[in-house]
Design an enzyme around this catalytic site. Structure first.
Site, PDB file in Angstrom:
ATOM      1  N   GLY A 162      -8.753 -38.338 -11.573  1.00 55.03           N
ATOM      2  CA  GLY A 162      -8.321 -39.485 -10.777  1.00 55.03           C
ATOM      3  C   GLY A 162      -8.129 -40.715 -11.631  1.00 55.03           C
ATOM      4  O   GLY A 162      -8.128 -40.633 -12.861  1.00 55.03           O
ATOM      5  N   ASN A 163      -7.944 -41.860 -11.004  1.00 54.90           N
ATOM      6  CA  ASN A 163      -7.811 -43.116 -11.742  1.00 54.90           C
ATOM      7  C   ASN A 163      -8.475 -44.241 -10.959  1.00 54.90           C
ATOM      8  O   ASN A 163      -8.974 -44.036  -9.859  1.00 54.90           O
ATOM      9  CB  ASN A 163      -6.344 -43.394 -12.056  1.00 54.90           C
ATOM     10  CG  ASN A 163      -5.514 -43.588 -10.802  1.00 54.90           C
ATOM     11  OD1 ASN A 163      -5.716 -44.521 -10.039  1.00 54.90           O
ATOM     12  ND2 ASN A 163      -4.580 -42.670 -10.561  1.00 54.90           N
ATOM     13  N   LYS A 164      -8.462 -45.421 -11.528  1.00 51.19           N
ATOM     14  CA  LYS A 164      -9.257 -46.521 -10.979  1.00 51.19           C
ATOM     15  C   LYS A 164      -8.547 -47.339  -9.916  1.00 51.19           C
ATOM     16  O   LYS A 164      -9.055 -48.382  -9.510  1.00 51.19           O
ATOM     17  CB  LYS A 164      -9.671 -47.468 -12.116  1.00 51.19           C
ATOM     18  CG  LYS A 164     -10.707 -46.894 -13.052  1.00 51.19           C
ATOM     19  CD  LYS A 164     -11.169 -47.979 -13.997  1.00 51.19           C
ATOM     20  CE  LYS A 164     -12.270 -47.491 -14.925  1.00 51.19           C
ATOM     21  NZ  LYS A 164     -12.726 -48.585 -15.803  1.00 51.19           N
TER      22      LYS A 164
END
Ligand code: C5P
Length: 234
Positions: free
Chosen positions: A29-31
């Site tokens: 995932g990412n932020k």
């Protein structure tokens, strides 16, 4: 009927950070918090638009009053976005799309085992959805206004602005909302998950860049204002 600068305008917004599954319980995932995309949806609704929000997981709730479609992966985002873009006057691509996904998804949980090599994850490129939306516009609806986002850092080859200008041309969207992320962690921490943002909005047609900063809602209002201006003169 709705009143406001975007009354009667159909706006499609993507938001959140995609998740690319590795196995039934894990993902890459990412932020992205989704806050800027949600603020854009709220700003467009306040301007009278009819809003469709296609979103990956977010830290904030989707706004009331928008048509919501929830997705997880970049490939799901792609099919939902291409379908919805066919009937949109404006497309704003605020989602943080994973550039890569695991080449295969394990059907069972990836296990740690003694006396066996640790697993290696092979990644493959995801399609660039923004590029595809721009390509479809050429075939379907040349009046459609397309807005991209970019987080840029400068390096010894060039500054963030010149990278952003190259990206604007490569992507072919009308407007590019650029966050200068700055080198290192602190720059990224200034954007992801925060309630404020500092951006420069570049135009493909060469109009002067517009600076905007403040709350993500203030930035969203600036983007909506530019969109309304273009629709009224376009
Ligand atoms: O190339 P980069 O990821 O910096 O471009 C950011 C812009 O492109 C954002 O508007 C993002 O939503 C969009 N994008 C996309 N598909 C990808 C990667 C980015 O639509 N695979």
């Amino acid at each position: 009927p709705a009143t406001g600068a975007l009354a009667g305008v159909r706006v499609l917004i993507t938001a959140g950070g995609t998740r690319e599954p590795l196995d039934p319980v894990r993902y890459l995932g990412n932020k992205s918090s989704g806050k800027q995309g949600v603020a854009l949806a709220e700003a467009a609704l306040a301007a009278g638009a009819s809003v469709t929000l296609i979103h990956a997981p977010m830290e904030v709730p989707a706004p009331a009053g928008a048509t919501i479609q929830r997705i997880e992966t970049a490939l799901e985002l792609r099919s939902a976005t291409l379908a919805a873009a066919a009937t949109a006057d404006v497309v704003i691509m605020a989602a943080a799309v994973a550039d890569f996904r695991p080449a295969s998804i394990s059907s069972g949980k990836i296990k740690k085992r003694d006396n066996v090599d640790d697993p290696v994850i092979t990644l493959v490129r995801n399609p660039d959805i923004l590029l595809e939306v721009v390509a479809h516009r050429a075939a379907q609806n040349q009046q459609q206004l397309i807005v991209g986002f970019a987080a840029e850092t400068g390096d010894d080859q060039g500054d963030a602005r010149s990278y952003a200008e190259q990206k604007l041309r490569r992507k072919g969207c009308d407007l590019l909302v650029v966050n200068e992320v700055g080198p290192g962690d602190s720059g990224a921490e200034r954007v992801f998950g925060q309630d404020t943002n500092q951006v420069e909005i570049l135009s493909l047609d060469g109009a002067s860049p517009v600076q905007s900063g403040g709350s993500k809602r203030e930035v969203a209002d600036a983007v909506v204002h530019l969109i309304a201006q273009r629709l009224s003169t376009g």
